[in-house]
Write a protein that holds these residues in place. Structure first.
Motif, PDB file in Angstrom:
ATOM      1  N   SER A 176       0.851  -1.188   0.000  1.00 45.06           N
ATOM      2  CA  SER A 176       0.000   0.000   0.000  1.00 45.06           C
ATOM      3  C   SER A 176       0.890   1.243   0.000  1.00 45.06           C
ATOM      4  CB  SER A 176      -0.878   0.012   1.243  1.00 45.06           C
ATOM      5  OG  SER A 176      -0.060   0.208   2.383  1.00 45.06           O
ATOM      6  N   LEU A 177       0.311   2.357  -0.453  1.00 45.59           N
ATOM      7  CA  LEU A 177       1.087   3.606  -0.453  1.00 45.59           C
ATOM      8  C   LEU A 177       1.531   3.959   0.965  1.00 45.59           C
ATOM      9  CD1 LEU A 177      -0.797   5.822  -3.055  1.00 45.59           C
ATOM     10  CD2 LEU A 177       1.398   4.649  -3.285  1.00 45.59           C
ATOM     11  N   GLU A 178       0.661   3.677   1.921  1.00 45.68           N
ATOM     12  CA  GLU A 178       0.981   3.951   3.326  1.00 45.68           C
ATOM     13  C   GLU A 178       2.275   3.253   3.752  1.00 45.68           C
ATOM     14  OE1 GLU A 178      -2.142   2.630   5.825  1.00 45.68           O
ATOM     15  OE2 GLU A 178      -2.846   4.649   6.253  1.00 45.68           O
ATOM     16  N   ARG A 179       2.315   1.977   3.417  1.00 44.74           N
ATOM     17  CA  ARG A 179       3.473   1.175   3.805  1.00 44.74           C
ATOM     18  C   ARG A 179       4.727   1.686   3.108  1.00 44.74           C
ATOM     19  NH1 ARG A 179       3.569  -5.263   2.894  1.00 44.74           N
ATOM     20  NH2 ARG A 179       5.462  -5.804   4.048  1.00 44.74           N
ATOM     21  N   ILE A 180       4.575   2.036   1.819  1.00 45.34           N
ATOM     22  CA  ILE A 180       5.715   2.545   1.062  1.00 45.34           C
ATOM     23  C   ILE A 180       6.211   3.867   1.657  1.00 45.34           C
ATOM     24  CG2 ILE A 180       6.349   3.597  -1.151  1.00 45.34           C
ATOM     25  CD1 ILE A 180       4.772   1.340  -2.497  1.00 45.34           C
ATOM     26  N   PHE A 181       5.270   4.756   1.960  1.00 44.55           N
ATOM     27  CA  PHE A 181       5.675   6.059   2.492  1.00 44.55           C
ATOM     28  C   PHE A 181       6.211   5.954   3.920  1.00 44.55           C
ATOM     29  CE2 PHE A 181       2.564   8.122  -0.666  1.00 44.55           C
ATOM     30  CZ  PHE A 181       3.581   8.251  -1.600  1.00 44.55           C
ATOM     31  N   HIS A 182       5.789   4.907   4.625  1.00 42.66           N
ATOM     32  CA  HIS A 182       6.354   4.674   5.951  1.00 42.66           C
ATOM     33  C   HIS A 182       7.850   4.376   5.845  1.00 42.66           C
ATOM     34  CE1 HIS A 182       6.952   3.106   9.975  1.00 42.66           C
ATOM     35  NE2 HIS A 182       7.448   1.988   9.449  1.00 42.66           N
ATOM     36  N   PHE A 183       8.208   3.567   4.850  1.00 39.74           N
ATOM     37  CA  PHE A 183       9.620   3.235   4.666  1.00 39.74           C
ATOM     38  C   PHE A 183      10.405   4.347   3.984  1.00 39.74           C
ATOM     39  CE2 PHE A 183       8.574  -1.133   5.631  1.00 39.74           C
ATOM     40  CZ  PHE A 183       9.727  -1.532   6.296  1.00 39.74           C
ATOM     41  N   LEU A 243      15.086  -4.849   2.398  1.00 39.51           N
ATOM     42  CA  LEU A 243      15.316  -6.171   1.815  1.00 39.51           C
ATOM     43  C   LEU A 243      14.834  -7.269   2.748  1.00 39.51           C
ATOM     44  CD1 LEU A 243      18.746  -5.971  -0.050  1.00 39.51           C
ATOM     45  CD2 LEU A 243      16.451  -6.155  -0.986  1.00 39.51           C
ATOM     46  N   LYS A 244      15.092  -7.072   4.048  1.00 42.31           N
ATOM     47  CA  LYS A 244      14.626  -8.081   5.007  1.00 42.31           C
ATOM     48  C   LYS A 244      13.099  -8.123   5.048  1.00 42.31           C
ATOM     49  CE  LYS A 244      18.849  -8.222   7.601  1.00 42.31           C
ATOM     50  NZ  LYS A 244      19.699  -7.269   8.342  1.00 42.31           N
ATOM     51  N   GLU A 245      12.505  -6.944   4.999  1.00 45.92           N
ATOM     52  CA  GLU A 245      11.042  -6.832   4.977  1.00 45.92           C
ATOM     53  C   GLU A 245      10.466  -7.530   3.733  1.00 45.92           C
ATOM     54  OE1 GLU A 245       9.296  -5.074   7.322  1.00 45.92           O
ATOM     55  OE2 GLU A 245       7.296  -5.043   6.392  1.00 45.92           O
ATOM     56  N   ILE A 246      11.116  -7.261   2.595  1.00 47.47           N
ATOM     57  CA  ILE A 246      10.687  -7.869   1.330  1.00 47.47           C
ATOM     58  C   ILE A 246      10.738  -9.387   1.429  1.00 47.47           C
ATOM     59  CG2 ILE A 246      11.389  -8.268  -1.063  1.00 47.47           C
ATOM     60  CD1 ILE A 246      12.387  -5.396  -1.150  1.00 47.47           C
ATOM     61  N   LYS A 247      11.837  -9.856   1.977  1.00 45.74           N
ATOM     62  CA  LYS A 247      12.015 -11.297   2.108  1.00 45.74           C
ATOM     63  C   LYS A 247      10.961 -11.889   3.049  1.00 45.74           C
ATOM     64  CE  LYS A 247      15.242 -14.665   3.601  1.00 45.74           C
ATOM     65  NZ  LYS A 247      14.448 -15.681   2.941  1.00 45.74           N
ATOM     66  N   GLY A 248      10.688 -11.131   4.115  1.00 47.85           N
ATOM     67  CA  GLY A 248       9.687 -11.569   5.072  1.00 47.85           C
ATOM     68  C   GLY A 248       8.318 -11.745   4.441  1.00 47.85           C
ATOM     69  N   SER A 249       8.024 -10.913   3.432  1.00 47.33           N
ATOM     70  CA  SER A 249       6.707 -11.014   2.806  1.00 47.33           C
ATOM     71  C   SER A 249       6.703 -12.025   1.655  1.00 47.33           C
ATOM     72  CB  SER A 249       6.223  -9.638   2.351  1.00 47.33           C
ATOM     73  OG  SER A 249       7.164  -9.051   1.499  1.00 47.33           O
ATOM     74  N   LEU A 306      12.915   5.314  -4.975  1.00 48.35           N
ATOM     75  CA  LEU A 306      11.739   5.273  -5.844  1.00 48.35           C
ATOM     76  C   LEU A 306      11.761   4.033  -6.739  1.00 48.35           C
ATOM     77  CD1 LEU A 306       9.180   6.574  -6.900  1.00 48.35           C
ATOM     78  CD2 LEU A 306      10.566   8.115  -8.290  1.00 48.35           C
ATOM     79  N   ALA A 307      12.954   3.701  -7.236  1.00 46.80           N
ATOM     80  CA  ALA A 307      13.067   2.545  -8.134  1.00 46.80           C
ATOM     81  C   ALA A 307      12.666   1.262  -7.417  1.00 46.80           C
ATOM     82  CB  ALA A 307      14.489   2.443  -8.676  1.00 46.80           C
ATOM     83  N   ILE A 308      13.019   1.158  -6.152  1.00 45.74           N
ATOM     84  CA  ILE A 308      12.638  -0.037  -5.385  1.00 45.74           C
ATOM     85  C   ILE A 308      11.158   0.033  -5.013  1.00 45.74           C
ATOM     86  CG2 ILE A 308      13.018  -1.300  -3.220  1.00 45.74           C
ATOM     87  CD1 ILE A 308      15.948  -0.525  -3.394  1.00 45.74           C
ATOM     88  N   ALA A 309      10.726   1.227  -4.581  1.00 41.76           N
ATOM     89  CA  ALA A 309       9.343   1.388  -4.132  1.00 41.76           C
ATOM     90  C   ALA A 309       8.350   1.042  -5.236  1.00 41.76           C
ATOM     91  CB  ALA A 309       9.120   2.822  -3.648  1.00 41.76           C
ATOM     92  N   ARG A 310       8.643   1.444  -6.462  1.00 38.84           N
ATOM     93  CA  ARG A 310       7.652   1.216  -7.519  1.00 38.84           C
ATOM     94  C   ARG A 310       7.519  -0.258  -7.862  1.00 38.84           C
ATOM     95  NH1 ARG A 310      10.495   3.996 -12.848  1.00 38.84           N
ATOM     96  NH2 ARG A 310      12.315   2.653 -12.885  1.00 38.84           N
TER      97      ARG A 310
END
Ligand SMILES: Nc1ncnc2c1ncn2[C@@H]1O[C@H](COP(=O)(O)OP(=O)(O)OP(=O)(O)O)[C@@H](O)[C@H]1O
Ligand SMILES: [Mg+2]
Lengths: 292, 233
Positions: free
Chosen positions: B112-119, B176-182, B142-146
């Motif tokens: 979600s945008l919320e989660r992205i803007f939190h990071f 990266l850890k968050e990404i892996k977690g999901s 931005l490149a990672i977020a999109r």
């Protein structure tokens, strides 16, 4: 010299400029995005005028119908050309498409000669727009005023479309970095077809609008093509704002040089182009690549 | 289960052959690296997976289906997200437009945008700025977020920490850890070996156009000889 005369010349320059604006917008967007220098652009303009002639004379439809229908017809022709021919050459050096479109220009022109004859066709100003209107300080032909309004609305609309819509953003992305747009899941080849269609449609519209004030004849596209290139180069290849500004400036230069110094009228715009390029090699608003 | 498999992939630019038989396997949910010296062909490998470069020979399959020779946008639609070395931000799109761009093509949204803007609070602040106005670090975020926004399943990250301040490198590590977690799978190209060891569970070493060594993170950290021989560390 009377101020009214100068004013009316100024307006004439604006109207001529409008035709250049419409023509160069398509040319510059297609170059900026697809990297294609489209020599057939003038031929598409001529097709727009002939489409208007055919729709008005043979189908007996009114001018408004021409104005809507003919650009669409030309846009579709453009999209077919892009899909079948032009898109096949994107991976090759630029001059391949330059040569292809150069050839297409002659093919389209000669095809028109075969169907309609080389002489040209009469096209009258629609009844509703005949005559002049009182602007307070002078009378001015309604039809020319109409061209001004249509061009202003269209330029504004195009700007809104490109800057504010999702499809516009995809077009901008394709211009910035087509490979990346592709890698992020956009079918860039259809976007390119659409952009070429848009450019062709604008050119066709210019042809319809010019039909009542210029001769509808097979060479009309070739005649105006060179000046359109001058406009695009001065404005900066790929720049929409640049094309609008340069189109209007060139319209004024051409009109006033015919009034004040007829012998120089054909060369002055090239001298102006040289001057602009010496001081600003990318033209008014030429795109500077982000990572350049 | 294998998500991405490369078998004996050869690739070249015009005359010069860069990849001479790359074989590589990544399981679903793994975070693995592709390490190698400058010019080893790491970027070339990612570009070949993405379909931006057509391999001369060899097979690439994603999620059990062959993707060799598919156009990039087809591969992206299957769920492969690419963050190139030079970030690939569109300068004339706003930050928001850049952020939404891949999800338009894919039609699915992930984070979600919320989660992205939190990071990435910086992206929130700069949402209406054009891509051309972003700093290098902001472009990387931005490149990672999109890619996260578009709900991709496999991320190809080309040197995400290159040129970033230590604090930002840390943020990227957290992400990266968050990404892996999901549950996402990541193929990470890195020059920063220390960073690679902090985040990855397995390493692939590219040398002479081939994967010459693949090992777990623990093994790699112990084996200084490998690090020295192939990476010049
Ligand atoms: N567009 C290209 N045309 C020709 N040769 C290229 C091109 N891109 C890369 N190469 C060459 O291919 C080889 C591999 O390049 P690649 O970019 O894949 O290396 P890399 O491992 O990503 O290096 P780095 O760590 O410096 O980013 C290099 O020798 C490079 O010079
Ligand atoms: Mg690289």
């Amino acid at each position: 010299m009377e101020p009214v005369f100068l004013f009316s010349q100024f307006f004439n320059g604006l109207v001529l400029g409008c035709i250049y604006v419409l023509l160069s917008l398509g040319l510059t967007v297609v170059f900026g995005t697809l990297g294609v220098v489209n020599f057939a652009h003038g031929a598409l303009y001529m097709l727009g005028a002939y489409a208007a002639y055919t729709v008005a004379t043979h189908l007996q439809l009114n001018f408004l119908a021409c104005l809507i229908l003919c650009p669409v017809i030309v846009a579709v022709i453009g999209m077919v050309l892009e899909k079948l021919l032009i898109s096949k050459l994107y991976k090759l050096p630029h001059y391949y498409n330059l040569l292809l479109t150069f050839g297409l220009m002659f093919i389209i022109q000669d095809a028109i000669k075969i169907f309609f004859g080389p002489e040209g066709e009469p096209f009258n100003i629609p009844d509703l727009l005949q005559g002049a209107i009182n602007l307070g300080f002078m009378y001015y032909p309604k039809y020319r005023l109409f061209i001004l309004i249509v061009t202003a609305m269209l330029s504004g609309g195009l700007w809104l479309f490109i800057e504010k819509t999702r499809l516009g953003a995809i077009i901008r992305a394709g211009t910035d970095n087509a490979e990346m747009a592709d890698a992020l899941g956009t079918n860039i080849s259809w976007t390119f077809t659409l952009i070429f269609g848009l450019g062709a449609g604008l050119s066709g519209l210019a042809g319809v609008l010019a039909a009542p004030i210029q001769n509808v004849q097979p060479a009309m596209g070739m005649d105006i093509l060179v000046q359109t290139f001058v406009v695009v180069i001065i404005g900066g290849m790929g720049s929409i704002g640049g094309s609008i500004l340069a189109g209007l400036v060139i319209g004024q230069i051409l009109t006033f040089s015919i009034v004040f110094w007829p012998p120089g009228s054909t060369t002055l715009i090239y001298a102006f182009m040289a001057l602009v390029l010496v001081t600003r090699p990318r033209g008014f608003f030429g795109r500077v690549s982000f990572f350049e | 289960m294998t998500l991405l498999r490369l078998e004996d992939v050869h690739a070249a630019y015009d005359e010069s052959q860069v990849l001479t038989g790359v074989s590589l396997e990544i399981a679903k949910g793994e975070l693995v690296t592709l390490l190698g010296r400058n010019g080893a062909g790491k970027t070339t490998t990612l570009r070949t997976i993405m379909g931006l470069l057509t391999p001369l020979s060899g097979r690439i399959s994603y999620d059990g289906r062959p993707i060799t020779g598919l156009v990039p946008n087809r591969i992206a639609k299957l769920g492969v997200g690419y963050v190139p070395e030079e970030r690939g931000i569109f300068p004339s799109l706003t930050v928001s437009e850049n952020l939404m761009f891949p999800s338009w093509g894919r039609g699915e949204t992930g984070w979600s945008l919320e989660r992205i803007f939190h990071f990435f609070p910086r992206l929130h602040e700069r949402a209406s700025h054009k891509g051309s106005q972003l700093s290098g670090g902001e472009q990387q975020m931005l490149a990672i977020a999109r890619i996260l926004r578009a709900k991709m399943d496999l991320l190809l990250l080309d040197e995400p920490t290159e040129g970033l301040a230590p604090l930002l490198v840390e943020t990227i590590g957290t992400i990266l850890k968050e990404i892996k977690g999901s549950g996402l799978t990541v193929l990470l190209v890195e020059q920063n070996t220390r960073f690679a060891c902090q985040v990855a569970e397995r390493h692939n070493i590219l040398y002479g156009g081939k994967i010459v060594h693949t090992c777990s993170n623990d093994e790699f950290m112990r084996d200084t000889e490998i690090q020295h021989k192939y990476l010049g560390v």
